[in-house]
Enzyme design. Structure first.
Site, PDB file in Angstrom:
ATOM      1  N   HIS A  37       0.800  -1.293   0.044  1.00 29.21           N
ATOM      2  CA  HIS A  37      -0.040  -0.218   0.123  1.00 29.21           C
ATOM      3  C   HIS A  37       1.032   1.109   0.125  1.00 29.21           C
ATOM      4  O   HIS A  37       1.874   1.543   0.777  1.00 29.21           O
ATOM      5  CB  HIS A  37      -0.612  -0.155   1.347  1.00 29.21           C
ATOM      6  CG  HIS A  37      -1.753   1.207   1.302  1.00 29.21           C
ATOM      7  ND1 HIS A  37      -2.956   1.024   0.503  1.00 29.21           N
ATOM      8  CD2 HIS A  37      -2.000   2.404   1.723  1.00 29.21           C
ATOM      9  CE1 HIS A  37      -3.752   2.169   0.753  1.00 29.21           C
ATOM     10  NE2 HIS A  37      -3.003   2.843   1.328  1.00 29.21           N
ATOM     11  N   SER A  38       0.611   2.192  -0.820  1.00 25.74           N
ATOM     12  CA  SER A  38       1.342   3.443  -1.174  1.00 25.74           C
ATOM     13  C   SER A  38       2.740   3.115  -1.067  1.00 25.74           C
ATOM     14  O   SER A  38       3.589   2.451  -2.306  1.00 25.74           O
ATOM     15  CB  SER A  38       1.157   4.202   0.065  1.00 25.74           C
ATOM     16  OG  SER A  38       1.583   5.461   0.062  1.00 25.74           O
TER      17      SER A  38
END
Length: 231
Positions: free
Chosen positions: A76-77
């Site tokens: 994530h990210s």
């Protein structure tokens, strides 16, 4: 693949640790084993210096983690970049590769970003940026002792993302699933859609209600999609 277990290595966002994924096993079928990756300088690895550049981190992970198949990656990210580059590093080393790559809340790496670097902001400006992103709990932001521990980690993570430079290589072969938040101020649908050029395998893009950290509020729906794709 019935009856076989599948591991999902999970890579966190900037400032995040393995704890981000602690509830995931409650929402996934028991055949899927959640392996949260604790990065140096984070959580229980606080004594190690955090990495400020992606390539050395990816090389360390490629040597440290055990990749006896089958497994998939989720990031994530910042974690999306790590998962992508680690997939490419495993290919360079002729090691087993993920059966599926799940990336979330990060634009495709070949898309040039024009933001001014946050890692060099003054402390008040950096804290303001963290407030706007809404990923750091307010009680941490308001707690000077905690921020003294967290700020260097967060700055290192931001620097790792901001100094990253995409190098062209052959597309991956595995399926690539991309997730985004509809209200994410920093990552547009077009940025997410650009990942499709990075694999020869099947590509899908799903958008969820929420901002950059939709993975918390939308955990149940996100994990349902991941489980369906894995199994």
């Amino acid at each position: 693949k019935k009856g076989k277990s599948m591991r999902i290595f999970c890579f966190p966002y900037a400032g995040g640790g393995a704890h981000v994924f602690r509830e995931w096993p409650d929402f996934l079928p028991k055949e899927i084993l959640v392996v949260p990756v604790q990065l140096p300088g984070h959580g229980s690895w606080l004594k190690k210096a955090p990495f400020k550049h992606l390539q050395p981190l990816v090389q360390e992970l490629a040597g440290d983690l055990s990749f006896d198949s089958p497994f998939v990656f989720f990031g994530h990210s910042m974690g999306a970049l790590i998962a992508f580059e680690l997939s490419r590093e495993l290919r360079r080393r002729n090691l087993p590769r993920p059966d599926h790559l799940f990336v979330s809340a990060h634009g495709a790496p070949q898309v040039k970003r024009v933001d001014s670097p946050s890692s060099r902001l003054s402390t008040p400006e950096f804290l303001e940026k963290l407030r706007r992103l809404d990923g750091t709990p307010p009680e941490v932001l308001e707690h000077p002792d905690l921020m003294e521990i967290f700020l260097p980690i967060l700055r290192a993570d931001f620097e790792l993302v901001e100094t990253y430079e995409y190098q062209k290589e052959a597309p991956l072969e595995c399926p690539l699933s991309v997730f985004g938040g509809i209200q994410d101020p920093d990552v547009s649908r077009a940025d997410l859609d650009a990942w499709r050029g990075l694999t020869h395998g099947p590509f899908s893009l799903s958008m969820f209600p929420g901002d950059h950290f939709f993975l918390h509020q939308e955990k149940r729906r996100l994990l349902k999609q991941i489980a369906q794709k894995i199994l």
